[in-house]
Write an enzyme that holds these catalytic residues in place. Structure first.
Site, mmCIF file in Angstrom:
data_model
loop_
_atom_site.group_PDB
_atom_site.id
_atom_site.type_symbol
_atom_site.label_atom_id
_atom_site.label_comp_id
_atom_site.label_asym_id
_atom_site.label_seq_id
_atom_site.Cartn_x
_atom_site.Cartn_y
_atom_site.Cartn_z
ATOM 1 N N SER A 149 0.795 -1.235 0.000
ATOM 2 C CA SER A 149 0.000 0.000 0.000
ATOM 3 C C SER A 149 0.828 1.287 0.000
ATOM 4 O O SER A 149 0.262 2.361 -0.181
ATOM 5 C CB SER A 149 -0.922 0.020 1.210
ATOM 6 O OG SER A 149 -2.151 -0.548 0.864
ATOM 7 N N LYS B 44 0.458 3.659 -2.785
ATOM 8 C CA LYS B 44 -0.772 4.447 -2.990
ATOM 9 C C LYS B 44 -0.518 5.960 -3.028
ATOM 10 O O LYS B 44 -1.054 6.648 -3.902
ATOM 11 C CB LYS B 44 -1.838 4.059 -1.958
ATOM 12 C CG LYS B 44 -2.419 2.672 -2.283
ATOM 13 C CD LYS B 44 -3.292 2.107 -1.203
ATOM 14 C CE LYS B 44 -3.887 0.771 -1.669
ATOM 15 N NZ LYS B 44 -4.136 -0.188 -0.641
ATOM 16 N N VAL C 245 1.198 -3.908 3.796
ATOM 17 C CA VAL C 245 1.170 -5.218 4.454
ATOM 18 C C VAL C 245 2.475 -6.010 4.265
ATOM 19 O O VAL C 245 2.639 -7.061 4.853
ATOM 20 C CB VAL C 245 -0.045 -6.076 4.014
ATOM 21 C CG1 VAL C 245 -1.343 -5.450 4.482
ATOM 22 C CG2 VAL C 245 -0.049 -6.320 2.517
ATOM 23 N N TYR D 66 -4.405 2.897 7.579
ATOM 24 C CA TYR D 66 -5.671 2.138 7.569
ATOM 25 C C TYR D 66 -6.608 2.648 8.678
ATOM 26 O O TYR D 66 -6.607 3.833 8.980
ATOM 27 C CB TYR D 66 -5.429 0.630 7.738
ATOM 28 C CG TYR D 66 -4.366 0.050 6.840
ATOM 29 C CD1 TYR D 66 -4.513 0.067 5.456
ATOM 30 C CD2 TYR D 66 -3.227 -0.539 7.357
ATOM 31 C CE1 TYR D 66 -3.550 -0.485 4.626
ATOM 32 C CE2 TYR D 66 -2.261 -1.097 6.526
ATOM 33 C CZ TYR D 66 -2.431 -1.060 5.170
ATOM 34 O OH TYR D 66 -1.483 -1.595 4.358
ATOM 35 N N TYR E 277 -2.363 -2.560 -10.847
ATOM 36 C CA TYR E 277 -2.404 -2.405 -9.382
ATOM 37 C C TYR E 277 -1.525 -3.445 -8.677
ATOM 38 O O TYR E 277 -0.745 -3.108 -7.789
ATOM 39 C CB TYR E 277 -3.869 -2.488 -8.912
ATOM 40 C CG TYR E 277 -4.008 -2.478 -7.409
ATOM 41 C CD1 TYR E 277 -3.833 -1.301 -6.686
ATOM 42 C CD2 TYR E 277 -4.275 -3.646 -6.707
ATOM 43 C CE1 TYR E 277 -3.942 -1.297 -5.300
ATOM 44 C CE2 TYR E 277 -4.388 -3.653 -5.330
ATOM 45 C CZ TYR E 277 -4.214 -2.475 -4.629
ATOM 46 O OH TYR E 277 -4.306 -2.472 -3.254
#
Ligand code: GLU
Length: 305
Positions: free
Chosen positions: A61, A64, A259, A241, A189
Site C-alpha cells: 500500500s 498508494k 502489508v 488504515y 495495481y
C-alpha cells in the site's frame, strides 16, 4: 543519532514476536518476522540507518501515495478530487463498501484498495502496461534509484490470490465508476504493490513529501508543493488504515504503511523515514515499526501537533 537508532531497533525487535506476517498473499508469509530496520534522510541530504535497513521488500500500500501524486500531476487536483474522495473510511484497507448503498466517488479514499484501484486507471497511458511503466519510472525517480523493480514472485502471488480485489473492482464497475477491463486494471495495481524497495528508498520518497516536493540536499523542485500538502493531509488522516487516529496520537506524523511490513513516514520540514518490520498488528500495520516510530517521535520531538 546512529547510536540512538541502533538502540531503538534492538529494544523494539523483540516486540515483533507479538505480530504476524501477512499470509493472505502466500509469498509474503516467507518474510522473516524478526527483522526490523530504519533509515532517516534529512532535508539537507544526511542519511542515518540501523538494523535490517537494506532488506528489499514489496511496497504494497505504500505505493498508494505515489499513485495519487502521479494522478494529480497527470490530471490536476480538481479532476482527481471529482473521482476519488478524501474522507477517511475508518475501515480496513480491503473493506468492500456496502453494495446496497449507492457507491459514489466521495465514498472512495485513495489510501485504501477501492480508491487506489480506481486511481490506477487515472494515470496517463494508452493501456494498463503503459500506465504501470510510467508509475515505475516515476517511483524510481522519486526514490532516486533506477534499479527499483517488481518482485515477480509477489506479483504472481497477488494475482493468483486477488479475489477480494477483483470483487472490489467489479463493484466499482457495477456502479459505473470503472470503465476499463477489470483484469487489465488489476494487473497494473498488483504490479504496483509488488515493487521492491528498501528503507532507504522509503526515506528518500518520504523526504520529498517532507520538503514539499524538493529533492533532499539540492532543494531542486521535483513536484509542486500543493500536491505534497494534498498527499500529506491524506496520509495523516488515513495512511495507516483504520489505525490512523491511534497513529496520529502516538506518533503525530503523516505516514503510509503496507502489508509487506514497510512504513514511510513524513516529518514536514525535517526528514523522511523508512521502516521495515514484517510482523503486523491486527490492523495490518508493522507492529515493531510503529513502536519504534513512537519512541523516535518522543525522543526527537517529531509530532506535528
Ligand atoms: N496488495 C495488497 C492488496 O491489495 C496491498 C494491501 C496493503 O498493503 O494494504 O491486498
Amino acid at each position: 543519532m546512529k547510536a540512538l537508532l541502533e538502540q531503538l531497533v534492538e529494544e523494539n525487535r523483540p516486540f515483533a514476536r507479538q505480530g504476524r506476517v501477512a499470509d493472505y498473499i502466500p509469498e509474503l508469509s516467507k518474510a522473516d518476522p524478526r527483522e526490523l530496520g530504519i533509515c532517516l534522510l534529512s532535508q539537507d541530504g544526511e542519511e542515518q540507518a540501523a538494523g535490517d535497513f537494506q532488506r528489499v521488500f514489496t511496497m504494497q500500500s505504500i505505493v498508494k501515495p505515489i499513485l495519487l501524486l502521479l494522478a494529480l500531476l497527470d490530471n490536476g487536483e480538481e479532476a482527481v478530487r471529482a473521482q476519488i474522495g478524501v474522507e477517511a473510511t475508518g475501515k480496513p484497507f480491503d473493506a468492500i463498501n456496502d453494495a446496497e448503498q449507492e457507491l459514489l466517488s466521495e465514498h472512495l479514499n485513495p489510501m485504501v484498495n477501492m480508491g487506489a484501484i480506481l486511481l490506477s486507471t487515472r494515470i496517463r497511458g494508452e493501456n494498463s502496461a503503459e500506465r504501470f511503466r510510467r508509475l515505475l519510472d516515476f517511483t524510481r525517480q522519486l526514490a532516486d534509484n533506477p534499479d527499483l523493480a517488481v518482485i515477480q514472485a509477489v506479483y504472481e502471488s497477488e494475482k493468483k490470490n486477488g479475489s477480494r480485489n477483483r470483487a472490489m473492482a467489479y463493484l466499482l464497475k457495477s456502479h459505473g465508476l470503472l470503465c476499463e477491463e477489470v483484469e487489465d486494471v488489476l494487473d497494473c495495481y498488483f504490479q504496483a504493490c509488488s515493487i521492491g524497495v528498501s528503507c532507504r528508498d522509503l526515506a528518500r520518497i518520504g523526504c520529498l513529501f517532507a520538503s514539499h516536493g524538493r529533492a533532499p540536499g539540492s532543494g531542486k523542485p521535483v513536484f509542486p508543493e500543493r500536491y505534497a500538502r494534498y498527499v500529506n493531509a491524506i496520509l495523516m488522516t488515513c495512511g495507516m488504515y483504520d489505525g490512523s487516529g491511534d497513529f496520529a496520537v502516538k506518533v503525530g506524523l503523516p505516514a503510509k504503511s503496507g502489508v509487506g511490513g514497510g512504513i514511510m513516514a513524513v516529518c514536514p520540514g525535517r526528514m523522511g523515514i523508512g521502516i521495515y518490520s514484517p510482523a503486523l498488528d491486527v490492523k495490518g500495520n508493522s507492529l515493531a515499526g510503529i513502536r519504534l516510530l513512537e519512541q523516535l517521535s518522543h525522543r526527537l520531538g517529531l509530532s506535528v501537533f
